[in-house]
Design an enzyme around this catalytic site. Structure first.
Site: not given
Length: 511
Positions: A285, A83, A53, A330, A196, A282, A416
């Site tokens: 404090r 990409h 791959y 990743f 990646n 509050y 994915e």
């Protein structure tokens, strides 16, 4: 300074030095050797012809598509071009520089199977102040920050855009030529190794950790100023009261506030007053309980970011024994969760600060200060609308505190099918912290105004330092002025380190 990238990695301080202070970067001899050994394994695998791959196959949903040897370099270039598909305004220079250094770090670990020249190419961009134009939208934190890293990688090829000196974009080819740099040609596996990983979200998270660390300390300062101005009590911050609920962040925050309130004539003026409130509200404090919880959250985030900084997040990885294995390292879930968690915490630190501002301005609750801290209220509105602004920012932070990391959308033909949204989580965390800076600036201004209006009583040493810092931009209480630039200058005081340094000189280091 110079940051040397070793095969053991880099530190958070290294990332800050390169991202924000333009430190030079160099690769150690050990790093170059580690990368060369890893590359030799890829060359052997490629020569063997077996399918691997990212070396001899396509990507994502195309992982089962075999690529002929003569087209594998073309595959890597096509990957980067396709990409680099982001859109929107460019990411800030510091984020892109952090991302590039972290990609160098990833390659330098010697498990990515790339030539040393690839890492050196990124180093050259950093050292020649060439910052790729990385659009804000494009990453899902799926296979890491694919699109943002692809925009960085495209510049190595002499394509795409970079940030010009005036903020406009210019052609990468022109920037490389102007710096005497040559475009790179990629070999098998190298395009994938450039994109990646979790470098973008990790870079933003490391920067955010540093910003939050400072802002949480400044939140103790502005809380102490507000408490002093409202004639609050210091007793809720006694150490023995926090030792019985031993959250470390709470104890640290309480110790800071208690120390900041010492040696104050304002505090002395009501310490034994029977008419003084037995219990403060509050927002006064419980300041350490909220800010302390945020500090503990920050420690979790810091630990998570530190682990990621030591991690191999490439895919596939080239192991020393010659195997090339696919991983899921990743995936940005650890960073997405951490960024969302810190955004929630920072939003609450800002929210409780706004509540103290509102109390300081309210004549029915601020213990004899004038309405809206305006000496001539009616004709003048004082800080009335500054609190409106703070309230609007609190509302925005509440929206931004909604987690991004639960909002997965499937991509790549369902290959994915679960993504982290870590990039989005880290990006909105930066906005929350910027908003927190504004909220603390308003509290700083209001606290100082309240202290000034307590004259002739003198404040604590911390109060005196704050009054001096704010007086330069806001002057003394009086008629209304154009307030926006005053708040902007108070933002600079909060974000900067000068006031904190002066206070620490007077009272000791803040925790």
């Amino acid at each position: 300074m110079t940051v040397t990238v070793e095969p053991t990695g880099i530190t958070p301080a290294d990332v800050l030095a390169v991202a924000r202070h333009d430190a030079r970067v160099e690769l150690s001899e050990a790093t170059v050797a580690a990368m060369a050994r890893s590359r030799a394994i890829v060359d052997t695998i490629e020569a063997s012809g077996r399918p691997v791959y990212g070396v001899s196959t396509g990507f994502g949903a195309l992982a089962n598509t075999s690529i002929a040897p003569e087209r594998r370099a073309e595959l890597q270039h096509a990957l980067i071009r396709s990409h680099a598909a982001g859109i929107g305004a460019p990411m800030p220079r510091e984020v892109v520089r952090a991302m590039m250094l972290l990609r160098v770090r990833s390659l330098a670990l010697g498990l990515s199977g790339v030539r040393p020249v690839l890492a050196q190419g990124l180093v050259d961009l950093l050292n020649h102040d060439i910052t790729p134009w990385v659009p804000e939208h494009g990453s899902l934190g799926a296979s890491g920050d694919l699109a943002p890293l692809a925009h960085c990688a495209l510049v190595l090829l002499g394509e795409g855009w970079v940030l010009g000196k005036d903020g406009a974009r210019m052609a990468a080819a022109d920037a490389l030529h102007g710096s005497g740099l040559q475009p790179l040609a990629l070999a098998a596996k190298e395009g994938l190794a450039l994109i990646n990983g979790t470098d973008g979200m990790l870079g933003m998270l490391l920067l955010a950790v540093e910003d939050a660390r400072h802002l949480f300390a400044m939140a103790d300062v502005t809380a102490a100023l507000a408490i002093e101005a409202m004639l609050g009590s210091e007793r809720p911050f006694l150490p023995e009261l926090h030792a019985i609920r031993p959250h470390p962040g709470q104890s640290d925050s309480a110790a800071n506030i208690h120390r900041l309130l010492q040696h104050s004539a304002i505090m002395d003026s009501h310490r034994d007053d029977l008419a003084h409130a037995v219990q403060d509200a509050y927002s006064m404090r419980c300041a350490p309980q909220v800010a302390g919880a945020a500090r503990d959250t920050l420690e979790f985030v810091r630990t998570t970011a530190g682990r990621e900084l030591r991690s191999v997040v490439d895919n596939p990885v080239v192991l020393a024994d010659g195997r090339v294995e696919s991983t899921g390292n990743f995936h940005g879930a650890p960073l997405g969760f951490a960024a969302d968690f810190l955004a929630i915490a920072a939003a609450e630190v800002g929210a409780i600060a706004e509540r103290r501002v509102d109390r300081l301005l309210d004549v029915t609750r601020n213990r004899a200060l004038p309405p809206f801290l305006a000496p001539d209220a009616g004709v003048n509105s004082g800080l009335m609308i500054a609190q409106y602004t703070a309230a609007g920012i609190v509302a925005e932070n509440r929206r931004l505190a909604a987690p991004a990391s639960v909002d997965s959308l499937p991509t790549s033909g369902m290959q994915e099918d679960h993504v982290s949204m870590g990039w989005a989580a880290a990006k909105k965390l930066r906005t929350v912290l910027d908003n927190l800076t504004s909220l603390l600036a308003v509290e700083l201004l209001a606290g100082v105004r309240g202290i000034q209006l307590r004259a002739p009583l003198t404040p604590s040493p911390a109060g005196r330092a704050a009054v001096a810092a704010v007086r330069d931009c806001a002057g003394e209480p009086g008629p209304d002025v154009f307030l926006a630039p005053v708040i902007e200058q108070c933002r600079a005081v909060v974000a900067g380190r000068a006031l904190r340094a002066e206070i620490e000189d007077a009272v000791g280091p803040l925790l």
